[in-house]
Design a protein around this motif. Structure first.
Motif, PDB file in Angstrom:
ATOM      1  N   MET A 175      63.379 -21.944  28.041  1.00  0.00           N
ATOM      2  CA  MET A 175      62.148 -21.414  27.488  1.00  0.00           C
ATOM      3  C   MET A 175      62.455 -20.577  26.250  1.00  0.00           C
ATOM      4  O   MET A 175      63.504 -19.978  26.153  1.00  0.00           O
ATOM      5  CB  MET A 175      61.425 -20.581  28.530  1.00  0.00           C
ATOM      6  N   LYS A 176      61.490 -20.546  25.375  1.00  0.00           N
ATOM      7  CA  LYS A 176      61.661 -19.870  24.102  1.00  0.00           C
ATOM      8  C   LYS A 176      61.082 -18.457  24.164  1.00  0.00           C
ATOM      9  O   LYS A 176      60.211 -18.161  24.966  1.00  0.00           O
ATOM     10  CB  LYS A 176      60.978 -20.683  23.009  1.00  0.00           C
ATOM     11  N   LYS A 177      61.575 -17.615  23.275  1.00  0.00           N
ATOM     12  CA  LYS A 177      61.140 -16.217  23.224  1.00  0.00           C
ATOM     13  C   LYS A 177      59.886 -16.076  22.353  1.00  0.00           C
ATOM     14  O   LYS A 177      59.827 -16.604  21.244  1.00  0.00           O
ATOM     15  CB  LYS A 177      62.265 -15.358  22.659  1.00  0.00           C
ATOM     16  N   ILE A 178      58.911 -15.332  22.864  1.00  0.00           N
ATOM     17  CA  ILE A 178      57.658 -15.086  22.152  1.00  0.00           C
ATOM     18  C   ILE A 178      57.657 -13.659  21.615  1.00  0.00           C
ATOM     19  O   ILE A 178      58.019 -12.719  22.333  1.00  0.00           O
ATOM     20  CB  ILE A 178      56.444 -15.279  23.078  1.00  0.00           C
ATOM     21  N   THR A 179      57.237 -13.503  20.372  1.00  0.00           N
ATOM     22  CA  THR A 179      57.035 -12.187  19.783  1.00  0.00           C
ATOM     23  C   THR A 179      55.578 -12.089  19.368  1.00  0.00           C
ATOM     24  O   THR A 179      55.077 -12.971  18.661  1.00  0.00           O
ATOM     25  CB  THR A 179      57.949 -11.960  18.566  1.00  0.00           C
ATOM     26  N   MET A 180      54.916 -11.044  19.826  1.00  0.00           N
ATOM     27  CA  MET A 180      53.506 -10.817  19.503  1.00  0.00           C
ATOM     28  C   MET A 180      53.391  -9.542  18.684  1.00  0.00           C
ATOM     29  O   MET A 180      53.889  -8.487  19.091  1.00  0.00           O
ATOM     30  CB  MET A 180      52.690 -10.658  20.785  1.00  0.00           C
ATOM     31  N   PHE A 181      52.725  -9.636  17.544  1.00  0.00           N
ATOM     32  CA  PHE A 181      52.429  -8.459  16.732  1.00  0.00           C
ATOM     33  C   PHE A 181      50.964  -8.107  16.912  1.00  0.00           C
ATOM     34  O   PHE A 181      50.100  -8.992  16.912  1.00  0.00           O
ATOM     35  CB  PHE A 181      52.734  -8.728  15.258  1.00  0.00           C
ATOM     36  N   TYR A 182      50.685  -6.818  17.078  1.00  0.00           N
ATOM     37  CA  TYR A 182      49.321  -6.365  17.315  1.00  0.00           C
ATOM     38  C   TYR A 182      49.133  -4.956  16.768  1.00  0.00           C
ATOM     39  O   TYR A 182      50.105  -4.279  16.407  1.00  0.00           O
ATOM     40  CB  TYR A 182      48.989  -6.402  18.814  1.00  0.00           C
ATOM     41  N   LEU A 183      47.882  -4.541  16.722  1.00  0.00           N
ATOM     42  CA  LEU A 183      47.519  -3.163  16.403  1.00  0.00           C
ATOM     43  C   LEU A 183      46.691  -2.630  17.566  1.00  0.00           C
ATOM     44  O   LEU A 183      45.849  -3.349  18.119  1.00  0.00           O
ATOM     45  CB  LEU A 183      46.705  -3.083  15.110  1.00  0.00           C
ATOM     46  N   THR A 184      46.916  -1.383  17.922  1.00  0.00           N
ATOM     47  CA  THR A 184      46.242  -0.781  19.063  1.00  0.00           C
ATOM     48  C   THR A 184      44.728  -0.795  18.923  1.00  0.00           C
ATOM     49  O   THR A 184      44.008  -1.052  19.877  1.00  0.00           O
ATOM     50  CB  THR A 184      46.737   0.672  19.271  1.00  0.00           C
ATOM     51  N   ASP A 185      44.219  -0.556  17.716  1.00  0.00           N
ATOM     52  CA  ASP A 185      42.775  -0.446  17.510  1.00  0.00           C
ATOM     53  C   ASP A 185      42.124  -1.749  17.031  1.00  0.00           C
ATOM     54  O   ASP A 185      41.016  -1.743  16.509  1.00  0.00           O
ATOM     55  CB  ASP A 185      42.466   0.687  16.536  1.00  0.00           C
ATOM     56  N   CYS A 186      42.779  -2.876  17.250  1.00  0.00           N
ATOM     57  CA  CYS A 186      42.295  -4.181  16.786  1.00  0.00           C
ATOM     58  C   CYS A 186      41.549  -4.898  17.910  1.00  0.00           C
ATOM     59  O   CYS A 186      42.118  -5.152  18.975  1.00  0.00           O
ATOM     60  CB  CYS A 186      43.490  -5.014  16.321  1.00  0.00           C
ATOM     61  N   GLY A 187      40.290  -5.227  17.659  1.00  0.00           N
ATOM     62  CA  GLY A 187      39.494  -5.932  18.654  1.00  0.00           C
ATOM     63  C   GLY A 187      40.018  -7.326  18.960  1.00  0.00           C
ATOM     64  O   GLY A 187      39.985  -7.778  20.110  1.00  0.00           O
ATOM     65  N   TYR A 188      40.515  -8.016  17.948  1.00  0.00           N
ATOM     66  CA  TYR A 188      41.079  -9.345  18.166  1.00  0.00           C
ATOM     67  C   TYR A 188      42.348  -9.258  19.022  1.00  0.00           C
ATOM     68  O   TYR A 188      42.614 -10.118  19.852  1.00  0.00           O
ATOM     69  CB  TYR A 188      41.385 -10.041  16.840  1.00  0.00           C
ATOM     70  N   CYS A 189      43.112  -8.198  18.809  1.00  0.00           N
ATOM     71  CA  CYS A 189      44.328  -7.989  19.600  1.00  0.00           C
ATOM     72  C   CYS A 189      43.976  -7.713  21.061  1.00  0.00           C
ATOM     73  O   CYS A 189      44.647  -8.213  21.970  1.00  0.00           O
ATOM     74  CB  CYS A 189      45.142  -6.838  19.027  1.00  0.00           C
ATOM     75  N   ALA A 190      42.928  -6.935  21.283  1.00  0.00           N
ATOM     76  CA  ALA A 190      42.487  -6.667  22.656  1.00  0.00           C
ATOM     77  C   ALA A 190      42.103  -7.972  23.348  1.00  0.00           C
ATOM     78  O   ALA A 190      42.427  -8.188  24.526  1.00  0.00           O
ATOM     79  CB  ALA A 190      41.311  -5.692  22.646  1.00  0.00           C
TER      80      ALA A 190
END
Length: 92
Positions: A1-16
């Motif tokens: 299996m491959k490694k996943i990296t997710m970038f997000y912002l705490t106050d981002c609705g799309y990230c939520a």
């Protein structure tokens, strides 16, 4: 299996929505639970975020390859569908 990296912002609705989609998809498919996902809040770790080529969050990379980058106007269903593609890509 491959490694996943997710970038997000705490106050981002799309990230939520992406976080919620991850939780739902993992609850529905135990195979997804074995995936290694590194979640990086870009404001907390800008030196890591700067090493990747993306403009919007959430963004998902599998083994360094960008698989999904959100854009304005995406619905929850759009995001969930794309997160599922990321997970499926990482499994195969």
């Amino acid at each position: 299996m491959k490694k996943i990296t997710m970038f997000y912002l705490t106050d981002c609705g799309y990230c939520a929505k992406a976080h919620m989609a991850l939780e739902e998809l993992m609850a529905d498919n135990t195979l997804y639970q074995s995936l290694e996902i590194t979640k990086i809040e870009e404001n907390e770790q800008p030196s890591i975020a700067d090493q990747y080529d993306y403009w919007a969050v959430p963004s998902f990379f599998v083994d360094g390859e960008k698989i999904f980058e959100a854009h304005i106007g995406m619905t929850y269903d759009d995001i969930k569908e794309n997160v599922k593609k990321v997970l499926d890509y990482a499994i195969n």
